[in-house]
Design a protein around this motif. Structure first.
Motif, mmCIF file in Angstrom:
data_model
loop_
_atom_site.group_PDB
_atom_site.id
_atom_site.type_symbol
_atom_site.label_atom_id
_atom_site.label_comp_id
_atom_site.label_asym_id
_atom_site.label_seq_id
_atom_site.Cartn_x
_atom_site.Cartn_y
_atom_site.Cartn_z
ATOM 1 N N VAL A 1 0.869 -1.180 0.000
ATOM 2 C CA VAL A 1 0.000 0.000 0.000
ATOM 3 C C VAL A 1 0.904 1.227 0.000
ATOM 4 O O VAL A 1 1.896 1.256 0.730
ATOM 5 C CB VAL A 1 -0.889 0.055 1.260
ATOM 6 C CG1 VAL A 1 -1.873 1.208 1.179
ATOM 7 C CG2 VAL A 1 -1.612 -1.255 1.488
ATOM 8 N N GLN B 1 -10.260 -1.386 -1.812
ATOM 9 C CA GLN B 1 -9.900 0.030 -1.877
ATOM 10 C C GLN B 1 -10.778 0.878 -0.962
ATOM 11 O O GLN B 1 -10.311 1.831 -0.359
ATOM 12 C CB GLN B 1 -9.999 0.529 -3.326
ATOM 13 C CG GLN B 1 -9.398 1.892 -3.554
ATOM 14 C CD GLN B 1 -7.900 1.942 -3.280
ATOM 15 O OE1 GLN B 1 -7.169 1.014 -3.556
ATOM 16 N NE2 GLN B 1 -7.437 3.057 -2.724
ATOM 17 N N LYS C 1 -3.234 3.768 -2.248
ATOM 18 C CA LYS C 1 -3.339 2.842 -3.378
ATOM 19 C C LYS C 1 -2.714 1.509 -3.001
ATOM 20 O O LYS C 1 -1.724 1.462 -2.283
ATOM 21 C CB LYS C 1 -2.622 3.417 -4.591
ATOM 22 C CG LYS C 1 -3.179 4.739 -5.065
ATOM 23 C CD LYS C 1 -2.308 5.308 -6.185
ATOM 24 C CE LYS C 1 -2.780 6.673 -6.610
ATOM 25 N NZ LYS C 1 -2.306 7.731 -5.729
ATOM 26 N N GLN C 2 -3.289 0.423 -3.521
ATOM 27 C CA GLN C 2 -2.752 -0.916 -3.307
ATOM 28 C C GLN C 2 -2.281 -1.496 -4.632
ATOM 29 O O GLN C 2 -2.864 -1.230 -5.678
ATOM 30 C CB GLN C 2 -3.815 -1.860 -2.738
ATOM 31 C CG GLN C 2 -4.324 -1.455 -1.383
ATOM 32 C CD GLN C 2 -5.318 -2.455 -0.843
ATOM 33 O OE1 GLN C 2 -4.950 -3.274 -0.030
ATOM 34 N NE2 GLN C 2 -6.561 -2.378 -1.284
ATOM 35 N N GLY D 1 -4.726 -6.053 -2.984
ATOM 36 C CA GLY D 1 -5.051 -6.116 -1.565
ATOM 37 C C GLY D 1 -4.111 -7.036 -0.820
ATOM 38 O O GLY D 1 -2.993 -7.297 -1.237
#
Length: 173
Positions: free
Chosen positions: A75, A93, A101-102, A111
């Motif tokens: 992340v 998100q 942001k991932q 994720g």
């Protein structure tokens, strides 16, 4: 406080990361493992440099039998005003702070993916790292890998906080 897994690339100051869910040197609970709930752990941090403009959080297993380890979560662009991620923030998100942001983990989903060491590979160590970053936004392609994030963080990290929980296949305990 755990050792900084990035120190060999150049030491930076350390700050503190804590968790209600995982602890340095202790096994991860079942719900943070892939088969038991796949929840990202709660994390809080403090003591970072005042010039921090954003944060990144990474979880990496250097003990995975791949030659390059296994990225469980990446992340970045977490606003500097944010000093915690809630349990389960890696599930989508919408669970993250605005602007964060991932990237996709090793299984190619965005994720968090939980720990699940393969049988016969012994104890695994999960480097949970919070990076204090010197820019508001890292200019990354959203399809970048966590390793590319790590490369960029090398040039933008002011300080790091690390905890290293563990996990092993049931028969390897």
């Amino acid at each position: 406080m755990a050792e900084d897994p990035y120190e060999r690339f150049g030491a930076v100051p350390q700050f503190t990361v804590t968790s209600e869910d995982v602890a340095d040197g202790h096994p991860m609970g079942e719900r943070f493992r892939a088969a038991g709930g796949n929840l990202s752990p709660q994390l809080s941090w403090s003591g970072f440099p005042p010039e921090t403009k954003s944060f990144a959080v990474t979880i990496h297993d250097p003990d995975a039998p791949t030659g390059s380890g296994f990225w469980h979560w990446a992340v970045y662009d977490i606003p500097a005003s944010v000093t915690a991620l809630e349990r389960g923030a890696g599930s989508g998100q919408a669970s993250l702070p605005a602007g964060a942001k991932q990237l996709k983990h090793e299984l190619r989903d965005v994720g968090y993916t939980g720990a699940e060491p393969p049988e016969g590979t012994g104890m695994h160590h999960y480097n949970v790292v919070v990076h204090a970053v010197d820019v508001d936004h890292l200019e990354l392609d959203p399809e970048s890998t966590p390793a590319v994030l790590g490369f960029n963080l090398h040039f933008h990290t002011l300080a790091r906080a690390v905890i290293v929980p563990t996990a092993a296949f049931d028969d390897d305990l």
